[in-house]
Design a protein around this motif. Structure first.
Motif, PDB file in Angstrom:
ATOM      1  N   ILE A  10       0.844  -1.192   0.000  1.00 32.48           N
ATOM      2  CA  ILE A  10       0.000   0.000   0.000  1.00 32.48           C
ATOM      3  C   ILE A  10       0.881   1.245   0.000  1.00 32.48           C
ATOM      4  O   ILE A  10       1.851   1.329   0.759  1.00 32.48           O
ATOM      5  CB  ILE A  10      -0.934   0.021   1.222  1.00 32.48           C
ATOM      6  CG1 ILE A  10      -1.905  -1.166   1.175  1.00 32.48           C
ATOM      7  CG2 ILE A  10      -1.716   1.337   1.306  1.00 32.48           C
ATOM      8  CD1 ILE A  10      -2.790  -1.281   2.393  1.00 32.48           C
ATOM      9  N   LEU A  11       0.522   2.193  -0.854  1.00 25.23           N
ATOM     10  CA  LEU A  11       1.201   3.493  -0.885  1.00 25.23           C
ATOM     11  C   LEU A  11       0.300   4.516  -0.208  1.00 25.23           C
ATOM     12  O   LEU A  11      -0.848   4.733  -0.633  1.00 25.23           O
ATOM     13  CB  LEU A  11       1.487   3.917  -2.326  1.00 25.23           C
ATOM     14  CG  LEU A  11       1.981   5.357  -2.516  1.00 25.23           C
ATOM     15  CD1 LEU A  11       3.289   5.600  -1.768  1.00 25.23           C
ATOM     16  CD2 LEU A  11       2.136   5.691  -3.995  1.00 25.23           C
ATOM     17  N   ILE A  12       0.812   5.142   0.851  1.00 22.26           N
ATOM     18  CA  ILE A  12       0.067   6.174   1.589  1.00 22.26           C
ATOM     19  C   ILE A  12       0.636   7.522   1.185  1.00 22.26           C
ATOM     20  O   ILE A  12       1.825   7.790   1.363  1.00 22.26           O
ATOM     21  CB  ILE A  12       0.189   5.969   3.107  1.00 22.26           C
ATOM     22  CG1 ILE A  12      -0.393   4.596   3.485  1.00 22.26           C
ATOM     23  CG2 ILE A  12      -0.513   7.089   3.859  1.00 22.26           C
ATOM     24  CD1 ILE A  12      -0.126   4.210   4.922  1.00 22.26           C
ATOM     25  N   VAL A  13      -0.237   8.381   0.642  1.00 22.17           N
ATOM     26  CA  VAL A  13       0.195   9.694   0.141  1.00 22.17           C
ATOM     27  C   VAL A  13      -0.515  10.769   0.934  1.00 22.17           C
ATOM     28  O   VAL A  13      -1.759  10.901   0.875  1.00 22.17           O
ATOM     29  CB  VAL A  13      -0.125   9.851  -1.361  1.00 22.17           C
ATOM     30  CG1 VAL A  13       0.457  11.168  -1.888  1.00 22.17           C
ATOM     31  CG2 VAL A  13       0.393   8.665  -2.155  1.00 22.17           C
ATOM     32  N   ASP A  14       0.247  11.547   1.700  1.00 22.09           N
ATOM     33  CA  ASP A  14      -0.326  12.639   2.499  1.00 22.09           C
ATOM     34  C   ASP A  14       0.796  13.608   2.814  1.00 22.09           C
ATOM     35  O   ASP A  14       1.926  13.184   3.109  1.00 22.09           O
ATOM     36  CB  ASP A  14      -0.949  12.094   3.788  1.00 22.09           C
ATOM     37  CG  ASP A  14      -1.923  13.089   4.403  1.00 22.09           C
ATOM     38  OD1 ASP A  14      -1.481  14.195   4.802  1.00 22.09           O
ATOM     39  OD2 ASP A  14      -3.120  12.763   4.488  1.00 22.09           O
ATOM     40  N   ASP A  15       0.511  14.913   2.761  1.00 19.95           N
ATOM     41  CA  ASP A  15       1.556  15.890   3.013  1.00 19.95           C
ATOM     42  C   ASP A  15       1.825  16.065   4.508  1.00 19.95           C
ATOM     43  O   ASP A  15       2.777  16.744   4.894  1.00 19.95           O
ATOM     44  CB  ASP A  15       1.204  17.233   2.384  1.00 19.95           C
ATOM     45  CG  ASP A  15      -0.100  17.816   2.919  1.00 19.95           C
ATOM     46  OD1 ASP A  15      -0.992  17.006   3.282  1.00 19.95           O
ATOM     47  OD2 ASP A  15      -0.228  19.050   2.965  1.00 19.95           O
ATOM     48  N   GLU A  16       1.017  15.446   5.352  1.00 16.70           N
ATOM     49  CA  GLU A  16       1.234  15.525   6.797  1.00 16.70           C
ATOM     50  C   GLU A  16       1.917  14.244   7.269  1.00 16.70           C
ATOM     51  O   GLU A  16       1.343  13.150   7.178  1.00 16.70           O
ATOM     52  CB  GLU A  16      -0.093  15.729   7.523  1.00 16.70           C
ATOM     53  CG  GLU A  16      -0.778  17.049   7.170  1.00 16.70           C
ATOM     54  CD  GLU A  16      -2.069  17.257   7.965  1.00 16.70           C
ATOM     55  OE1 GLU A  16      -2.299  16.493   8.930  1.00 16.70           O
ATOM     56  OE2 GLU A  16      -2.832  18.163   7.617  1.00 16.70           O
ATOM     57  N   GLU A  17       3.127  14.397   7.806  1.00 14.65           N
ATOM     58  CA  GLU A  17       3.903  13.227   8.218  1.00 14.65           C
ATOM     59  C   GLU A  17       3.222  12.422   9.312  1.00 14.65           C
ATOM     60  O   GLU A  17       3.245  11.179   9.268  1.00 14.65           O
ATOM     61  CB  GLU A  17       5.297  13.666   8.657  1.00 14.65           C
ATOM     62  CG  GLU A  17       6.205  12.484   8.964  1.00 14.65           C
ATOM     63  CD  GLU A  17       7.622  12.929   9.275  1.00 14.65           C
ATOM     64  OE1 GLU A  17       8.436  12.060   9.657  1.00 14.65           O
ATOM     65  OE2 GLU A  17       7.912  14.140   9.143  1.00 14.65           O
ATOM     66  N   PRO A  18       2.598  13.051  10.327  1.00  7.38           N
ATOM     67  CA  PRO A  18       1.939  12.249  11.375  1.00  7.38           C
ATOM     68  C   PRO A  18       0.853  11.330  10.803  1.00  7.38           C
ATOM     69  O   PRO A  18       0.691  10.202  11.274  1.00  7.38           O
ATOM     70  CB  PRO A  18       1.341  13.304  12.311  1.00  7.38           C
ATOM     71  CG  PRO A  18       2.198  14.512  12.115  1.00  7.38           C
ATOM     72  CD  PRO A  18       2.557  14.500  10.656  1.00  7.38           C
ATOM     73  N   VAL A  19       0.120  11.812   9.807  1.00  7.98           N
ATOM     74  CA  VAL A  19      -0.915  10.976   9.202  1.00  7.98           C
ATOM     75  C   VAL A  19      -0.280   9.787   8.510  1.00  7.98           C
ATOM     76  O   VAL A  19      -0.758   8.643   8.625  1.00  7.98           O
ATOM     77  CB  VAL A  19      -1.750  11.811   8.192  1.00  7.98           C
ATOM     78  CG1 VAL A  19      -2.746  10.906   7.450  1.00  7.98           C
ATOM     79  CG2 VAL A  19      -2.486  12.929   8.911  1.00  7.98           C
ATOM     80  N   ARG A  20       0.795  10.039   7.801  1.00  8.22           N
ATOM     81  CA  ARG A  20       1.477   8.943   7.110  1.00  8.22           C
ATOM     82  C   ARG A  20       1.972   7.900   8.109  1.00  8.22           C
ATOM     83  O   ARG A  20       1.874   6.691   7.875  1.00  8.22           O
ATOM     84  CB  ARG A  20       2.664   9.463   6.280  1.00  8.22           C
ATOM     85  CG  ARG A  20       2.267  10.415   5.161  1.00  8.22           C
ATOM     86  CD  ARG A  20       3.386  10.587   4.144  1.00  8.22           C
ATOM     87  NE  ARG A  20       4.643  11.068   4.700  1.00  8.22           N
ATOM     88  CZ  ARG A  20       4.971  12.342   4.830  1.00  8.22           C
ATOM     89  NH1 ARG A  20       4.098  13.288   4.442  1.00  8.22           N
ATOM     90  NH2 ARG A  20       6.148  12.692   5.315  1.00  8.22           N
ATOM     91  N   GLU A  21       2.523   8.377   9.238  1.00  6.07           N
ATOM     92  CA  GLU A  21       3.073   7.451  10.225  1.00  6.07           C
ATOM     93  C   GLU A  21       1.989   6.610  10.876  1.00  6.07           C
ATOM     94  O   GLU A  21       2.135   5.391  11.024  1.00  6.07           O
ATOM     95  CB  GLU A  21       3.832   8.239  11.299  1.00  6.07           C
ATOM     96  CG  GLU A  21       5.118   8.879  10.781  1.00  6.07           C
ATOM     97  CD  GLU A  21       5.832   9.686  11.859  1.00  6.07           C
ATOM     98  OE1 GLU A  21       5.221   9.874  12.945  1.00  6.07           O
ATOM     99  OE2 GLU A  21       6.977  10.116  11.615  1.00  6.07           O
ATOM    100  N   VAL A  22       0.863   7.240  11.239  1.00  5.30           N
ATOM    101  CA  VAL A  22      -0.213   6.506  11.911  1.00  5.30           C
ATOM    102  C   VAL A  22      -0.801   5.443  10.979  1.00  5.30           C
ATOM    103  O   VAL A  22      -0.963   4.275  11.352  1.00  5.30           O
ATOM    104  CB  VAL A  22      -1.316   7.470  12.387  1.00  5.30           C
ATOM    105  CG1 VAL A  22      -2.553   6.695  12.857  1.00  5.30           C
ATOM    106  CG2 VAL A  22      -0.798   8.354  13.511  1.00  5.30           C
ATOM    107  N   LEU A  23      -1.138   5.857   9.767  1.00  2.00           N
ATOM    108  CA  LEU A  23      -1.723   4.899   8.826  1.00  2.00           C
ATOM    109  C   LEU A  23      -0.711   3.817   8.432  1.00  2.00           C
ATOM    110  O   LEU A  23      -1.062   2.641   8.274  1.00  2.00           O
ATOM    111  CB  LEU A  23      -2.219   5.627   7.569  1.00  2.00           C
ATOM    112  CG  LEU A  23      -3.456   6.515   7.761  1.00  2.00           C
ATOM    113  CD1 LEU A  23      -3.789   7.253   6.463  1.00  2.00           C
ATOM    114  CD2 LEU A  23      -4.663   5.677   8.202  1.00  2.00           C
ATOM    115  N   GLY A  24       0.552   4.226   8.290  1.00  2.00           N
ATOM    116  CA  GLY A  24       1.580   3.248   7.928  1.00  2.00           C
ATOM    117  C   GLY A  24       1.733   2.175   8.983  1.00  2.00           C
ATOM    118  O   GLY A  24       1.816   0.976   8.665  1.00  2.00           O
TER     119      GLY A  24
END
Length: 364
Positions: free
Chosen positions: A7-21
């Motif tokens: 899965i590729l998670i694309v978001d300009d907010e790093e915290p969102v990327r980390e949580v979903l990742g």
């Protein structure tokens, strides 16, 4: 344990990327992340993820633009894309679907619902990938079969159907390589053809040959013979190569009897037109050297040996309507046919006289 999907998670907010990742990693997925649309497209091209989780609002390149770029690339046109936004879901959902998104979620994202939708889209993608692979395999098989049929059609112009099919399928040791085999050889021709060709119009000669070749050709194929060559009214056929036969002598005799009967029907018609033509056959059995004869661009499949010479000489000695066979061949079929002795023949190229017999009819 191998990941169940990428899965590729694309978001300009790093915290969102980390949580979903972290969440998807604990569920068994391999995770890639990107902080911008440009980076996302680079990761898509490099890593080929199974699904893209895409934020809508990002600097420089929006999620809609990224989604459209993914859809425009034939390699990723079917890649599942789930878009996520904190904007008005009613309006943004329509924009996302128009851009090519497969699903749309509003922030804050409910992880269990997101996981369920991801699993659903990945199941659909897996089925699509299986179908695409099956289609590709089918297309390759169709291309191979078409090429094989085209090659087979070309080969049948020069070789017997049996030999052409063996060459294409590879169903035997190289049949064109020279080899030795015991075969039954049949020579046949029309008595009186030379005189007929000298006096008849060319169109008449060709008309007779077309009828004659068509009738003889169908009998050769139906009796599993291999046509070595034909020269005008003369033909040479052999049995037991390239397709092995249980009793090649019997097949040769049955074919010759059928040919004599068929030519008998033709001669009735020909006599009405003033064509005086008769039929003669010579058959012998023995070992021959068989293989490709010719040159690049034009090959024939031929048999060479004493047995071919003997069959040819017997044909030359045959009177109208006779089927002359050698003593060796008669020993293979004497229980099947009625014969009459012809006697000892002195044949060109043979130091000893040859005992020959004329086949009258099948027994019974």
């Amino acid at each position: 344990m191998a990941p169940i999907g990428r899965i590729l998670i694309v978001d300009d907010e790093e915290p969102v990327r980390e949580v979903l990742g972290e969440y998807f990693a604990t569920q068994g997925y391999a995770v890639e992340t990107a902080g911008s649309g440009t980076d996302a497209l680079a990761v898509v091209e490099r890593e080929r993820p199974d699904l893209v989780l895409l934020d809508v609002v990002m600097p420089e390149m929006s999620g809609y633009e990224v989604c459209r770029a993914i859809r425009e690339d034939p390699a990723t046109a079917m890649l599942p894309v789930v878009m996520v936004t904190a904007l008005d879901p009613a309006q943004e959902r329509i924009k996302g679907l128009e851009a090519g998104a497969d699903d749309f979620l509003s922030k804050p994202v409910h992880h269990a619902e997101l996981l369920a939708r991801v699993r659903s889209l990945l199941r659909i993608k897996a089925l699509h990938d299986q179908l695409a692979e099956s289609n590709q395999t089918l297309e390759e098989r169709v291309r191979e079969q078409v090429a094989q049929l085209e090659r087979l059609g070309r080969l049948k112009r020069f070789f017997s159907p049996q030999l052409a099919e063996l060459i294409v399928s590879g169903g035997a040791d190289d049949p064109l390589k020279s080899h030795r085999r015991e075969v039954a050889v049949v020579f046949l021709d029309l008595r009186g053809f030379t005189a007929f060709a000298e006096t008849a119009e060319p169109e008449e000669v060709m008309g007779v040959l077309r009828e004659y070749h068509a009738e003889m050709g169908s009998l050769i194929l139906s009796h599993e013979g291999t046509l070595e060559r034909f020269t005008g009214d003369g033909m040479m056929i052999f049995f037991n190569d390239p397709v092995p036969l249980a009793n090649p002598a019997e097949q040769a005799i049955r074919m010759a009897l059928a040919m004599r009967e068929r030519v008998g029907d033709l001669t009735v018609k020909w006599r009405k037109l003033g064509y005086e033509l008769e039929f003669g056959v010579g058959i012998a059995q023995g070992y021959a050297t068989i293989g490709a004869i010719g040159f690049e661009g034009r090959w024939d499949y031929g048999a060479i040996g004493t047995v071919t010479n003997l069959a040819s000489r017997l044909c030359g000695e045959a009177k109208p309507g006779q089927i002359l066979v050698s003593q060796r061949l008669l020993g293979k079929v004497d229980e099947l046919v009625e014969v009459e002795p012809v006697g000892e023949l002195t044949l060109k190229g043979f130091h000893r006289s040859i005992t020959a017999h004329n086949i009258l009819r099948p027994k019974g």
